[in-house]
Motif scaffolding. Structure first.
Motif, PDB file in Angstrom:
ATOM      1  N   GLU A 100       0.829  -1.208   0.000  1.00 42.04           N
ATOM      2  CA  GLU A 100       0.000   0.000   0.000  1.00 42.04           C
ATOM      3  C   GLU A 100       0.863   1.257   0.000  1.00 42.04           C
ATOM      4  O   GLU A 100       0.585   2.220  -0.728  1.00 42.04           O
ATOM      5  N   CYS A 101       1.925   1.268   0.795  1.00 36.22           N
ATOM      6  CA  CYS A 101       2.831   2.422   0.806  1.00 36.22           C
ATOM      7  C   CYS A 101       3.444   2.646  -0.576  1.00 36.22           C
ATOM      8  O   CYS A 101       3.531   3.783  -1.053  1.00 36.22           O
ATOM      9  N   ALA A 103       2.149   1.710  -3.428  1.00 42.50           N
ATOM     10  CA  ALA A 103       1.088   2.168  -4.338  1.00 42.50           C
ATOM     11  C   ALA A 103       0.822   3.657  -4.156  1.00 42.50           C
ATOM     12  O   ALA A 103       0.632   4.387  -5.138  1.00 42.50           O
ATOM     13  N   TRP A 104       0.804   4.125  -2.905  1.00 45.16           N
ATOM     14  CA  TRP A 104       0.604   5.560  -2.673  1.00 45.16           C
ATOM     15  C   TRP A 104       1.770   6.365  -3.229  1.00 45.16           C
ATOM     16  O   TRP A 104       1.588   7.466  -3.753  1.00 45.16           O
ATOM     17  N   PHE A 105       2.986   5.815  -3.122  1.00 47.20           N
ATOM     18  CA  PHE A 105       4.142   6.490  -3.699  1.00 47.20           C
ATOM     19  C   PHE A 105       3.979   6.619  -5.208  1.00 47.20           C
ATOM     20  O   PHE A 105       4.197   7.685  -5.785  1.00 47.20           O
ATOM     21  N   CYS A 106       3.580   5.517  -5.859  1.00 45.80           N
ATOM     22  CA  CYS A 106       3.377   5.545  -7.321  1.00 45.80           C
ATOM     23  C   CYS A 106       2.273   6.530  -7.695  1.00 45.80           C
ATOM     24  O   CYS A 106       2.411   7.282  -8.664  1.00 45.80           O
ATOM     25  N   ALA A 107       1.180   6.521  -6.933  1.00 43.18           N
ATOM     26  CA  ALA A 107       0.084   7.457  -7.215  1.00 43.18           C
ATOM     27  C   ALA A 107       0.563   8.895  -7.066  1.00 43.18           C
ATOM     28  O   ALA A 107       0.223   9.764  -7.873  1.00 43.18           O
ATOM     29  N   GLY A 108       1.365   9.160  -6.052  1.00 45.34           N
ATOM     30  CA  GLY A 108       1.913  10.514  -5.860  1.00 45.34           C
ATOM     31  C   GLY A 108       2.805  10.934  -7.008  1.00 45.34           C
ATOM     32  O   GLY A 108       2.789  12.087  -7.440  1.00 45.34           O
ATOM     33  N   GLU A 109       3.594   9.983  -7.511  1.00 49.19           N
ATOM     34  CA  GLU A 109       4.440  10.291  -8.654  1.00 49.19           C
ATOM     35  C   GLU A 109       3.601  10.607  -9.889  1.00 49.19           C
ATOM     36  O   GLU A 109       3.910  11.528 -10.646  1.00 49.19           O
ATOM     37  N   TYR A 121       7.577   3.525 -14.352  1.00 52.15           N
ATOM     38  CA  TYR A 121       6.614   2.727 -13.589  1.00 52.15           C
ATOM     39  C   TYR A 121       5.709   1.895 -14.486  1.00 52.15           C
ATOM     40  O   TYR A 121       5.066   0.982 -14.046  1.00 52.15           O
TER      41      TYR A 121
END
Length: 122
Positions: A100-101, A103-109, A121
Motif C-alpha cells: 500500500e505504501c 502504491a501511494w508512492f506511485c500514485a503521488g508520482e 513505472y
C-alpha cells in the motif's frame, strides 16, 4: 471544437443558475447543522486567536507523538528479533502495508507528473 466550447459554456451556465437558486439554501442548512462549531463573534480577530490556538496545541502535541513513534519503533524491533515466531497472518499484513505504501508512492508520482503514465513505472 467550437461545439464543445458551446456545450461547456452551456453546462457552466446551467451550473451557475442552479447554484444561484439553491446555493443560499445549502449554505444556511450547512451553517445550521454545524452551529456548535461556530465561534461568536465571527470576526477576523477571533479567527486569528483560533489559528494560534491550533498551532500551539499541535506544537504541544509533538512530545506525545515523539514518544508514540519510538514505542512503535521498539515494537518493530521486538518483532524483528522474534521473527521466527511470526505468524503468516502478521507477515501478510506487513506485506500488504508495504504494498500500500508503494502504491501511494506511485500514485503521488503520477499526480506529480500531471496524471501522465510515462516513465519507469509503466
Amino acid at each position: 471544437m467550437a461545439s464543445k466550447l458551446r456545450q461547456l459554456q452551456s453546462k457552466a451556465s446551467q451550473a451557475s443558475q442552479f447554484l444561484s437558486k439553491h446555493g443560499s439554501v445549502y449554505y444556511k442548512q450547512l451553517l445550521e447543522e454545524n452551529k456548535q462549531y461556530i465561534q461568536e463573534p465571527p470576526t477576523v480577530e477571533k479567527c486569528n486567536v483560533l489559528a494560534k490556538q491550533l498551532f500551539y496545541t499541535r506544537l504541544a502535541s509533538i512530545p506525545g507523538r515523539y514518544e508514540s513513534f519510538w514505542k512503535e519503533v521498539d515494537y518493530v524491533k521486538h518483532i524483528w528479533k522474534n521473527r521466527q515466531e511470526l505468524k503468516v497472518e502478521d507477515a501478510g499484513i506487513a506485506a500488504l502495508f508495504g504494498l500500500e505504501c508503494f502504491a501511494w508512492f506511485c500514485a503521488g508520482e503520477i499526480v506529480g507528473r500531471g496524471f501522465t503514465f510515462t516513465g519507469y513505472y509503466v
